[in-house]
Scaffold this active site. Structure first.
Site, short mmCIF file in Angstrom:
data_model
loop_
_atom_site.label_atom_id
_atom_site.label_comp_id
_atom_site.label_asym_id
_atom_site.label_seq_id
_atom_site.Cartn_x
_atom_site.Cartn_y
_atom_site.Cartn_z
CG ASP A 2 -1.70 1.20 1.43
OD1 ASP A 2 -2.36 1.61 0.46
OD2 ASP A 2 -1.68 1.80 2.53
CG ASP A 51 -1.86 2.59 6.46
OD1 ASP A 51 -2.26 2.16 5.35
OD2 ASP A 51 -2.07 3.75 6.85
CG ASP A 61 -1.86 7.43 0.61
OD1 ASP A 61 -0.95 8.21 0.33
OD2 ASP A 61 -2.87 7.28 -0.08
CG ASN A 73 -3.72 12.76 -5.49
OD1 ASN A 73 -3.84 13.43 -6.51
ND2 ASN A 73 -4.59 12.84 -4.49
NE ARG A 91 -9.41 12.53 -4.14
CZ ARG A 91 -8.94 12.81 -5.35
NH1 ARG A 91 -9.58 13.67 -6.13
NH2 ARG A 91 -7.83 12.26 -5.79
C1 BG6 Z 1 -5.81 5.74 0.32
C2 BG6 Z 1 -5.80 6.49 1.62
O1 BG6 Z 1 -4.54 5.20 0.08
O2 BG6 Z 1 -6.15 6.59 -0.76
C3 BG6 Z 1 -7.12 7.19 1.84
O3 BG6 Z 1 -5.55 5.58 2.68
C4 BG6 Z 1 -7.44 8.07 0.64
O4 BG6 Z 1 -7.02 7.95 3.02
C5 BG6 Z 1 -7.43 7.23 -0.62
O5 BG6 Z 1 -8.71 8.68 0.81
C6 BG6 Z 1 -7.72 8.05 -1.87
O6 BG6 Z 1 -6.66 8.94 -2.05
P1 BG6 Z 1 -6.67 10.15 -3.07
O7 BG6 Z 1 -5.22 10.58 -3.09
O8 BG6 Z 1 -7.10 9.59 -4.39
O9 BG6 Z 1 -7.61 11.17 -2.57
MG MG Z 2 -2.73 3.14 3.60
#
Ligand code: BG6
Ligand code: MG
Length: 213
Positions: A8, A169, A10, A117, A48
């Site tokens: 993963d 996580d 984030d 992202n 998101r």
């Molecule tokens: C996950 C995170 O990896 O990505 C979440 O744990 C997050 O908290 C999700 O909302 C979506 O991310 P993003 O960058 O597309 O808004």
């Molecule tokens: Mg994560």
């Protein structure tokens, strides 16, 4: 026998879970309710829009779709401002060393994340070319705990799910790995990630013994 590792992003490779929380909290503050780190655990690993829905549920708010789109875009704008400042120094301690160990053992490695992202983050931290496969929120339809993201990773790596281990996580991510028939190492606190096969606080000092089951 483990032949591939799926990470993963984030909260595992980088501490962006912190930035997600700060951006969501700022949104909640503006909407007039308290959003705590305990609430935030439910958002980890979740897409998101699904995160926004959980957040609004915490605040007891129901909003029309167009308003929700605006809030999600605002949150992402704040989040992007945080991640633009990232550098390779933001890779969590021990991660690079562990990636090198998996490589030298001939294992395949993939990234499996709900984030849209991911490309930006990987470029900022210098890991764009590190993984054999990258599955991010732009390629996935079903959010964790659905195993889609990890099954796509296994397919790209040409490795059976039973030979893959996922590093996660998030509670939803641990469930997703298990739903896909994979082992899962939780990265974080054992009291939160108790469903994982093993839990580590982080990658410092971690060796390949960890992924022997
Ligand atoms: C996950 C995170 O990896 O990505 C979440 O744990 C997050 O908290 C999700 O909302 C979506 O991310 P993003 O960058 O597309 O808004
Ligand atoms: Mg994560």
């Amino acid at each position: 026998m483990i032949k591939a590792c799926i990470f993963d992003l984030d909260g595992v490779v980088v501490d962006t879970a912190r930035y997600h929380y700060l951006a969501w909290k700022r949104l909640a503050d503006g909407l007039g309710f308290d959003f705590t780190e305990v609430h935030n655990e439910r958002l980890k690993g979740v897409s998101r829009m699904a995160s926004l829905n959980i957040m609004l549920e915490v605040g007891g708010l129901t909003l029309p779709d167009d308003e929700k789109q605006k809030l999600a875009a605002q949150k992402n704008e704040w989040y992007l401002a945080y991640i633009q400042k990232m550098t390779p120094a933001d890779i969590l301690p021990g991660v690079n060393e562990f990636l090198r160990l998996t490589r030298s053992a001939g294992m395949k490695i993939a990234l499996g994340t709900a984030s849209k992202n991911a490309g930006t983050i990987l470029a900022r931290i210098g890991l764009s070319a590190t993984f054999d496969a990258i599955i991010d929120g732009n390629r996935v339809t079903n959010a964790k705990p659905d195993p889609e993201v990890f099954l796509l990773a296994a397919r790209d790596l040409k490795t059976d799910p039973e030979n893959c281990v996922v590093f996660e996580d998030a509670i939803a991510g641990v469930e997703a790995a298990h739903n896909g028939g994979m082992k899962c190492i939780g990265v974080g606190q054992p009291d939160i990630l108790f469903e994982a096969d093993k839990v580590i606080p982080g990658f410092v000092g971690v060796t390949l013994d960890l992924i022997e089951f």
